[in-house]
Design a protein around this motif. Structure first.
Motif, PDB file in Angstrom:
ATOM      1  N   ARG A  94       6.413  -9.886  -2.140  1.00  0.00           N
ATOM      2  CA  ARG A  94       4.934 -10.389  -1.979  1.00  0.00           C
ATOM      3  C   ARG A  94       3.970  -9.308  -1.431  1.00  0.00           C
ATOM      4  NH1 ARG A  94       2.482 -12.949   1.979  1.00  0.00           N
ATOM      5  NH2 ARG A  94       0.644 -14.271   1.256  1.00  0.00           N
ATOM      6  N   ALA A  95       4.389  -8.845  -0.178  1.00  0.00           N
ATOM      7  CA  ALA A  95       3.591  -7.813   0.443  1.00  0.00           C
ATOM      8  C   ALA A  95       3.188  -6.644  -0.430  1.00  0.00           C
ATOM      9  CB  ALA A  95       4.058  -7.320   1.663  1.00  0.00           C
ATOM     10  N   GLU A  96       4.179  -6.238  -1.185  1.00  0.00           N
ATOM     11  CA  GLU A  96       3.912  -5.122  -2.047  1.00  0.00           C
ATOM     12  C   GLU A  96       2.852  -5.535  -3.218  1.00  0.00           C
ATOM     13  OE1 GLU A  96       3.825  -1.487  -4.243  1.00  0.00           O
ATOM     14  OE2 GLU A  96       4.428  -1.913  -2.153  1.00  0.00           O
ATOM     15  N   ILE A  97       3.292  -6.854  -3.916  1.00  0.00           N
ATOM     16  CA  ILE A  97       2.247  -7.296  -5.139  1.00  0.00           C
ATOM     17  C   ILE A  97       0.796  -7.258  -4.323  1.00  0.00           C
ATOM     18  CG2 ILE A  97       1.847  -9.176  -6.448  1.00  0.00           C
ATOM     19  CD1 ILE A  97       4.046  -7.756  -7.455  1.00  0.00           C
ATOM     20  N   LEU A  98       0.692  -7.741  -3.255  1.00  0.00           N
ATOM     21  CA  LEU A  98      -0.731  -7.729  -2.659  1.00  0.00           C
ATOM     22  C   LEU A  98      -1.316  -6.607  -2.364  1.00  0.00           C
ATOM     23  CD1 LEU A  98      -0.162 -10.963   0.045  1.00  0.00           C
ATOM     24  CD2 LEU A  98      -1.075 -10.955  -2.266  1.00  0.00           C
ATOM     25  N   ARG A  99      -0.477  -5.684  -2.175  1.00  0.00           N
ATOM     26  CA  ARG A  99      -0.840  -4.140  -1.900  1.00  0.00           C
ATOM     27  C   ARG A  99      -1.626  -3.713  -3.437  1.00  0.00           C
ATOM     28  NH1 ARG A  99       2.822  -3.434   2.036  1.00  0.00           N
ATOM     29  NH2 ARG A  99       4.585  -3.005   0.334  1.00  0.00           N
ATOM     30  N   ARG A 100      -0.543  -3.984  -4.191  1.00  0.00           N
ATOM     31  CA  ARG A 100      -1.117  -3.802  -5.864  1.00  0.00           C
ATOM     32  C   ARG A 100      -2.319  -4.491  -6.270  1.00  0.00           C
ATOM     33  NH1 ARG A 100       4.786  -2.773  -8.621  1.00  0.00           N
ATOM     34  NH2 ARG A 100       5.584  -1.209  -7.194  1.00  0.00           N
ATOM     35  N   ARG A 101      -2.425  -5.736  -5.907  1.00  0.00           N
ATOM     36  CA  ARG A 101      -3.444  -6.536  -5.864  1.00  0.00           C
ATOM     37  C   ARG A 101      -4.761  -5.760  -5.348  1.00  0.00           C
ATOM     38  NH1 ARG A 101      -4.716 -12.538  -3.923  1.00  0.00           N
ATOM     39  NH2 ARG A 101      -6.944 -12.624  -4.366  1.00  0.00           N
ATOM     40  N   ALA A 102      -4.581  -5.359  -4.186  1.00  0.00           N
ATOM     41  CA  ALA A 102      -5.787  -4.794  -3.660  1.00  0.00           C
ATOM     42  C   ALA A 102      -6.302  -3.350  -4.366  1.00  0.00           C
ATOM     43  CB  ALA A 102      -5.637  -4.472  -2.091  1.00  0.00           C
ATOM     44  N   ALA A 103      -5.352  -2.882  -4.819  1.00  0.00           N
ATOM     45  CA  ALA A 103      -5.507  -1.557  -5.364  1.00  0.00           C
ATOM     46  C   ALA A 103      -6.188  -1.733  -6.966  1.00  0.00           C
ATOM     47  CB  ALA A 103      -4.038  -0.720  -5.774  1.00  0.00           C
ATOM     48  N   MET A 104      -5.781  -2.624  -7.523  1.00  0.00           N
ATOM     49  CA  MET A 104      -6.292  -3.246  -8.878  1.00  0.00           C
ATOM     50  C   MET A 104      -7.784  -3.342  -8.523  1.00  0.00           C
ATOM     51  SD  MET A 104      -5.373  -3.586 -11.820  1.00  0.00           S
ATOM     52  CE  MET A 104      -6.927  -3.009 -12.841  1.00  0.00           C
ATOM     53  N   ALA A 105      -8.388  -4.174  -7.586  1.00  0.00           N
ATOM     54  CA  ALA A 105      -9.618  -4.616  -7.279  1.00  0.00           C
ATOM     55  C   ALA A 105     -10.200  -3.355  -6.820  1.00  0.00           C
ATOM     56  CB  ALA A 105      -9.668  -5.865  -5.972  1.00  0.00           C
ATOM     57  N   ARG A 106      -9.944  -2.469  -6.252  1.00  0.00           N
ATOM     58  CA  ARG A 106     -10.461  -1.142  -5.536  1.00  0.00           C
ATOM     59  C   ARG A 106     -10.615  -0.404  -6.677  1.00  0.00           C
ATOM     60  NH1 ARG A 106      -6.879   0.382  -2.753  1.00  0.00           N
ATOM     61  NH2 ARG A 106      -5.875   2.192  -4.034  1.00  0.00           N
ATOM     62  N   VAL A 107      -9.911  -0.066  -7.655  1.00  0.00           N
ATOM     63  CA  VAL A 107     -10.112   0.818  -8.770  1.00  0.00           C
ATOM     64  C   VAL A 107     -10.664   0.045 -10.014  1.00  0.00           C
ATOM     65  CG1 VAL A 107      -8.723   1.357 -10.822  1.00  0.00           C
ATOM     66  CG2 VAL A 107      -7.646   1.718  -8.696  1.00  0.00           C
ATOM     67  N   MET A 108     -10.922  -1.083 -10.149  1.00  0.00           N
ATOM     68  CA  MET A 108     -11.958  -1.780 -10.928  1.00  0.00           C
ATOM     69  C   MET A 108     -13.175  -1.689 -10.502  1.00  0.00           C
ATOM     70  SD  MET A 108     -10.172  -3.011 -13.727  1.00  0.00           S
ATOM     71  CE  MET A 108     -11.314  -4.189 -14.278  1.00  0.00           C
ATOM     72  N   ALA A 109     -13.497  -1.770  -9.232  1.00  0.00           N
ATOM     73  CA  ALA A 109     -14.706  -1.694  -8.682  1.00  0.00           C
ATOM     74  C   ALA A 109     -15.451  -0.264  -8.876  1.00  0.00           C
ATOM     75  CB  ALA A 109     -14.897  -1.908  -7.162  1.00  0.00           C
TER      76      ALA A 109
END
Length: 404
Positions: free
Chosen positions: A294-309
């Motif tokens: 779960r923690a890894e998926i949340l890190r990837r979620r944060a990366a996705m939001a950062r990259v999309m921005a």
């Protein structure tokens, strides 16, 4: 041509399989491999201990090769009931739990208990395409419910769609395809609405293990009368990487499970024994491992939001669990854009048209990115490729305008 069931013939083909056909005849180099963000499924096998448990059962437990109880093995039903009682703060008994061949089958069983041909079920859009396919196959009208802020549906908007033919409302949280996590008060509002109007509320929580919220996402099971309205669905596939073993769960009243048993007996007789062994072992032994997943998926979620921005022209509408739902900046429909991205950018994602009614223009403007199988480096590479594609497309457009 042999006779065909017209409802089945009119149902669209499986979208993930359609997307895979876009790869036919293409080759990708080692220094620029395909970035596949089209399907929300783990690509790695389960942890070794779980695989060993399955292997031991296959070798040493004769009953693992026989039919089991239609509603699932007693030990797994008991484990689900105990965990749900702990997690949701309300009593769930083994008699409330059915084990199914994956969560898709749980959905099919749930729908079979509430609706038939000519009935209606309200589903927020964008919707999970397998849900829509099942309703279409059985002549049940899927009534689209547009979502509000943050891709979250509103009970008041759903109330306006209810007709004498409405039988249920379906919610998926965390959502596929939008990633939206529905607030507890929204889920409670839908439960109250369904109870007041005599409907069932089907809540698909396939991705509950990857919800960003530390506490239970709702308290619906704490309602002493939850069984009169609520049907909850769950999948072990994502939690323990058991996609190929097909193990899901349906939680409902004992009276409803009488009807569910009829459905399951006719389509599968029982859920596979080895998958149930794996799911039970996972529940008993993989708590810390799942927390790390779960923690890894949340890190990837944060990366996705950062990259999309950082991507010019793109707009992130929802991001959570395995998914990002994004508005693209191109003039063409996502239906033609998605296969072009495979050829020109080496990116396989799904167009929004696969998740929306044909007459809804929002489908053409959006794409679904299933980022869970891309690490943070892969997500950054995805952003770089989509941005480069955008610059090239803008250059081509400017060149054509200059030539005119």
């Amino acid at each position: 041509m042999h006779p065909l069931n017209p409802a089945l013939a009119a149902t669209f083909r499986p979208p993930v399989m359609e997307a895979r056909r876009w790869l036919e005849g293409l080759a990708f180099s080692q220094d620029r491999p395909l970035i596949n963000v089209s399907q929300a499924a783990p690509v790695d096998p389960p942890p070794e201990g779980l695989r060993q448990a399955i292997a031991e059962a296959a070798l040493n437990r004769p009953e693992a090769h026989l039919y089991g109880p239609v509603l699932g093995n007693a030990d797994l039903r008991e484990a689900v009931a105990a965990e749900w009682t702990r997690a949701y703060g309300g009593p769930v008994a083994p008699g409330n739990v059915a084990i199914t061949q994956g969560c898709n089958q749980a959905f099919c069983a749930a729908v079979a208990t509430v609706a038939g041909a000519g009935d209606e079920i309200v589903i927020p859009v964008p919707w999970y395409f397998n849900h829509k396919m099942w309703l279409d196959m059985h002549g049940i009208r899927a009534v689209p419910l547009s979502c509000g802020q943050g891709m979250v549906p509103e009970p008041q908007a759903a109330a306006a769609l209810i007709t004498p033919r409405t039988r249920a409302i379906v919610l998926v949280s965390p959502n596929n395809p939008s990633g939206a996590e529905y607030p507890a008060e929204v889920l409670r509002g839908f439960l109250d609405l369904c109870r007041a109007r005599g409907l069932s509320l089907i809540v698909d929580e396939t991705y509950r293990d990857f919800d960003s919220r530390p506490d239970a996402p709702h308290q619906l099971f704490a309602d002493p009368d939850w069984g009169d309205t609520l049907i909850q669905l769950y999948s072990f596939s994502k939690a323990f990487r058991l996609t190929g073993h097909r193990v899901g769960a349906l939680v409902a009243s004992p009276a409803r499970l009488v009807e569910v048993e009829k459905f399951l007996d006719t389509v599968a007789i029982c859920t596979g024994q080895l998958g149930q062994v794996g799911a039970l072992w996972g529940m008993r032994n993989l708590g810390e491992w799942l927390a790390a997943e779960r923690a890894e998926i949340l890190r990837r979620r944060a990366a996705m939001a950062r990259v999309m921005a950082q991507m010019e022209g793109w707009r992130l509408k929802g991001c959570g669990a395995y998914f990002a739902w994004a508005e693209h900046p191109f003039a063409e429909s996502s239906a033609s854009l998605a296969p072009r991205l495979v050829r020109e950018a080496g990116v396989l994602l799904l167009p929004g048209t696969m998740f929306m009614p044909e007459d809804d223009p929002a489908g053409a403007r959006h794409v679904r990115i299933a980022f869970a199988n891309a690490d943070t480096g892969g997500i950054e590479a995805l952003g770089a490729r989509l941005s480069a594609f955008g610059r090239a497309a803008a250059g081509d457009l400017a060149g054509r305008a200059g030539g005119a």
